[in-house]
Design an enzyme around this catalytic site. Structure first.
Site, PDB file in Angstrom:
ATOM      1  N   LYS A  42       0.833  -1.201   0.000  1.00  0.00           N
ATOM      2  CA  LYS A  42       0.000   0.000   0.000  1.00  0.00           C
ATOM      3  C   LYS A  42       0.871   1.255   0.000  1.00  0.00           C
ATOM      4  CE  LYS A  42      -4.012   1.984   2.454  1.00  0.00           C
ATOM      5  NZ  LYS A  42      -4.919   1.811   3.611  1.00  0.00           N
ATOM      6  N   SER A 100      -9.724   1.763   2.564  1.00  0.00           N
ATOM      7  CA  SER A 100      -8.869   2.537   1.686  1.00  0.00           C
ATOM      8  C   SER A 100      -7.811   1.707   0.970  1.00  0.00           C
ATOM      9  CB  SER A 100      -8.184   3.625   2.503  1.00  0.00           C
ATOM     10  OG  SER A 100      -7.355   3.056   3.514  1.00  0.00           O
ATOM     11  N   SER A 129     -10.050  -0.905   6.776  1.00  0.00           N
ATOM     12  CA  SER A 129      -9.476  -0.689   5.448  1.00  0.00           C
ATOM     13  C   SER A 129      -8.665  -1.850   4.898  1.00  0.00           C
ATOM     14  CB  SER A 129      -8.602   0.575   5.454  1.00  0.00           C
ATOM     15  OG  SER A 129      -9.402   1.724   5.579  1.00  0.00           O
TER      16      SER A 129
END
Length: 483
Positions: free
Chosen positions: A81, A156, A180
């Site tokens: 990420k 996210s 997330s």
């Protein structure tokens, strides 16, 4: 050499690499080919690293040196990420304000993967500064769900989740502040673990809400998630919230567990077919010999409003450092104050600005006690509710999300509806508890079959127990979700 990436797990890849059936470079090339073919439509990556093959060659050198004694993650290709630092690479957090920022050091989780010979394929797309539930809030374009590109992959951490689901990585790291990791795992049909707070170092994770953020793994199976978790967890002196080294499971338990269904589920609007899937999953767990009971968590229904006070308060403080002076974007004004306002106005997207404003408001002199103090007091009560319940049950069961993946654009103009996606996931972050999302089946939306997830929440440090439950459930169901 042809490698069946759709069925490949870390466990099998480790065996094949150790036996030298193929090389880490060949495995990496296979994933890079999928990325080249599929990612233009999915947009799971913000950047594919030009040193991925070099990392694979280093993994092959480790394999030659250690033979069958290599770590299970040696040569395993990861998506990381975009808010987890990798030295020398951009870490933009999906934001224009950090578009050109290059990390000066590795996050601890990255160091631990690198030490085991993992291969980093690239940066996974994300909602800006991890503020979102759909990956539509990235400043660099929306990620699509591989099961239906008209739908969101969750957020996210939607980019890393989509990468694993489309066969563009064998595993990934995301961050989980209110769901997330788990919600994108559910939407994309993979496994996502939010570890106990403090069990995985946050050093090198760009902070949104420091008391809630936690790095966690994405994988195809609970067994693979366990391998990653065990590699990245452990005490880190660079993180003041890092827990001392200790067993991941508190005590030996019978294989037949008591699993609680929270009574507040009756008050949450869950799609009918998702609820039907949940009831079918309960039947499977009963067939496996587990006892299912209802539990009362008196204050957990307030987790979402508590979260949306504490999270923006902490985010507004953490994001104050991005002012155009020390990091990233700089816009010139006529004075220092104008430098700040122009830089932050140009660099931050609408959702980030909304949460900074909300956080600043609840921390302001006239409202601190009315909002933030009350939220922190209620947070302690919620945590106590969980502690009380875990004296009677081994785990708590809910759907991961009340819906499957929703259509892109469906909730972008309705923040409250978007926030409601986290209703089942937020409580674990409020309490600092481990929670695991595993695939539990499919529901239909039009012609598309969309995966849905089952969430198990455990007591403090019961990460290993959750993974045990997940592995057993997978053996019973044998779902296949990778597309």
């Amino acid at each position: 050499m042809s490698i069946d990436l759709k069925k490949l797990t870390i466990t099998e890849a480790h065996t094949r690499l150790a036996q030298k059936d193929w090389s880490a470079l060949e495995l990496t090339d296979a994933y890079l080919s999928v990325i080249e073919e599929r990612d233009p439509a999915i947009h799971s990556y913000l950047e594919v690293f030009d040193d991925a093959r070099e990392n694979a060659r280093r993994a092959d050198a480790l394999i030659r040196e250690k033979g069958k004694d290599i770590h299970p993650l040696t040569g395993i290709p990861f998506s990381i990420k975009d808010n987890i630092l990798i030295k020398g690479h951009v870490a933009s957090c999906g934001s224009k304000i950090l578009e050109k920022y290059r990390a000066a050091y590795d996050a601890t989780a990255v160091v631990r993967l690198r030490d085991e010979g993992a291969v980093f394929l690239g940066r996974g797309n994300m909602d800006e500064f991890a503020m979102g539930s759909s990956t539509e809030r990235s400043a660099f374009g929306t990620t699509k769900n591989p099961h239906d590109i008209s739908r969101a992959p969750g957020g996210s951490s939607g980019g890393p989740a989509a990468a694993v689901a489309m066969g563009g990585a064998l595993a990934a790291l995301g961050s989980d502040t209110g769901g997330s990791v788990r919600q994108p795992a559910s939407f994309c049909g993979i496994v996502g673990l939010k570890p106990t707070y403090g069990s995985v170092s946050r050093f090198g994770l760009v902070a949104m809400a420091s008391s809630l953020d936690q790095i966690g793994p994405f994988a195809k199976t609970a067994a693979d998630a366990r391998i990653i978790f065990e590699a990245i967890s452990g005490h880190d002196p660079m993180d003041s919230t890092s827990l001392p080294n200790r067993s991941g499971q508190k005590a030996e338990r019978s294989e037949k567990l008591t699993i609680g269904i929270p009574s507040f589920m009756d008050e949450v609007k869950v799609d009918d077919d998702v609820l039907k899937n949940f009831e079918e999953s309960i039947a499977i767990l009963k067939k496996m010999g587990h006892t299912i009971t209802t539990v009362v968590l008196p204050n957990v229904q307030y987790s979402l409003p508590v979260y949306y006070i504490i999270m923006p308060a902490e985010a507004s403080t953490n994001l104050a450092r991005f002012d155009g002076v020390r990091y990233g974007l700089h816009k010139e004004g006529e004075n220092l104050f104008e430098d700040y306002t122009k830089t932050r106005g140009a660099g931050f997207g609408a959702e980030v600005r909304r949460r900074i404003l909300l956080g600043t408001y609840v921390l302001s002199a006239g409202y601190y006690d009315a909002y933030y103090t009350q939220a922190t007091m209620l947070r302690r009560q919620i945590t106590a509710d969980f502690e009380n319940v875990f004296t009677d049950v081994d785990a708590i069961l809910t759907p991961t999300s009340p819906t499957p993946a929703f259509a892109l654009g469906e909730r972008t103009d309705d923040p409250l509806r978007m926030y409601s996606s986290d209703v089942f996931t937020v409580p674990a972050n409020i309490g600092g508890l481990p929670a695991l999302s595993i695939p539990s089946g499919f529901v239909k939306r039009g012609t598309a079959s969309l995966p849905v997830g089952l969430q198990f929440t455990g007591a403090h440090l019961d990460d290993s127990l959750l993974l045990d439950i997940g592995e057993a459930f997978e053996r019973e169901t044998e779902y296949s979700f990778i597309v």
